[in-house]
Scaffold this motif. Structure first.
Motif, mmCIF file in Angstrom:
data_model
loop_
_atom_site.group_PDB
_atom_site.id
_atom_site.type_symbol
_atom_site.label_atom_id
_atom_site.label_comp_id
_atom_site.label_asym_id
_atom_site.label_seq_id
_atom_site.Cartn_x
_atom_site.Cartn_y
_atom_site.Cartn_z
ATOM 1 N N ALA A 163 -13.782 63.976 -3.782
ATOM 2 C CA ALA A 163 -13.713 62.753 -2.976
ATOM 3 C C ALA A 163 -12.448 62.729 -2.116
ATOM 4 N N LYS A 164 -11.342 63.214 -2.666
ATOM 5 C CA LYS A 164 -10.099 63.293 -1.879
ATOM 6 C C LYS A 164 -10.281 64.257 -0.705
ATOM 7 N N GLU A 165 -10.943 65.392 -0.942
ATOM 8 C CA GLU A 165 -11.191 66.357 0.130
ATOM 9 C C GLU A 165 -12.125 65.802 1.192
ATOM 10 N N MET A 166 -12.970 64.849 0.804
ATOM 11 C CA MET A 166 -13.865 64.190 1.757
ATOM 12 C C MET A 166 -13.124 63.104 2.544
ATOM 13 N N ASN A 167 -11.847 62.925 2.241
ATOM 14 C CA ASN A 167 -11.014 61.902 2.883
ATOM 15 C C ASN A 167 -11.551 60.491 2.683
ATOM 16 N N PHE A 168 -12.072 60.220 1.501
ATOM 17 C CA PHE A 168 -12.529 58.879 1.182
ATOM 18 C C PHE A 168 -11.332 57.935 1.118
ATOM 19 N N SER A 169 -11.532 56.711 1.549
ATOM 20 C CA SER A 169 -10.502 55.682 1.415
ATOM 21 C C SER A 169 -10.399 55.309 -0.072
ATOM 22 N N LEU A 170 -9.425 54.500 -0.420
ATOM 23 C CA LEU A 170 -9.286 54.080 -1.821
ATOM 24 C C LEU A 170 -10.520 53.313 -2.299
ATOM 25 N N ILE A 171 -11.066 52.472 -1.443
ATOM 26 C CA ILE A 171 -12.265 51.715 -1.810
ATOM 27 C C ILE A 171 -13.444 52.663 -2.009
ATOM 28 N N GLN A 172 -13.587 53.637 -1.117
ATOM 29 C CA GLN A 172 -14.667 54.620 -1.251
ATOM 30 C C GLN A 172 -14.464 55.471 -2.497
ATOM 31 N N LEU A 173 -13.235 55.873 -2.751
ATOM 32 C CA LEU A 173 -12.927 56.686 -3.932
ATOM 33 C C LEU A 173 -13.301 55.921 -5.200
ATOM 34 N N SER A 174 -12.969 54.650 -5.237
ATOM 35 C CA SER A 174 -13.310 53.817 -6.383
ATOM 36 C C SER A 174 -14.823 53.715 -6.550
#
Length: 131
Positions: free
Chosen positions: A31-42
């Motif tokens: 998810a970090k490699e996909m550059n998800f925002s904190l909300i998306q990561l959550s």
């Protein structure tokens, strides 16, 4: 940090805990490699947990778990008033949703039998000294 967050206390001697740590850590880094925002990561981590909990806690079959994933992801890309999702996944685009589904298929659903064995088989655990 992930070990503490997941409250894994027997990581050095429990294959199950080591696999869970790997599952969540790999998902987090993807998810970090996909550059998800904190909300998306959550939201993504909620989906990982949801799918794994369906398998481990609710003992869902692969087909049932896939249906639940479909229900959870329904509404991505739709307007607020049209949403029917179990989670707030409004921050994901359709392309990101497709990538998430691909990731879940690759990381969990292709190995479903192995995860079922991990969570539901009764086996004797060998005694291993800490040394």
């Amino acid at each position: 940090k992930m070990e503490e967050f997941l409250n894994l206390t027997q990581l050095k001697t429990s294959l199950k805990e080591a696999i869970l740590l790997d599952y969540y850590t790999a998902g987090f880094w993807w998810a970090k490699e996909m550059n998800f925002s904190l909300i998306q990561l959550s939201g993504f981590m909620d989906l990982l947990n949801f799918a794994l909990e369906n398998l481990s806690g609710k003992r869902m079959t692969l087909g049932d778990n896939l249906k639940e994933l479909e229900r959870a992801m329904t509404g991505i890309g739709e307007k607020e008033s049209e949403k029917r999702s179990l989670f707030d996944l409004s921050s994901f685009s359709i392309e990101q949703a497709k990538a998430i589904i691909d990731y879940l298929v690759t990381s969990l659903f292709k190995h479903y039998k192995a995860y079922e064995y991990l969570f539901h088989s009764h086996r004797e655990e060998p005694v291993i000294s800490y040394e």
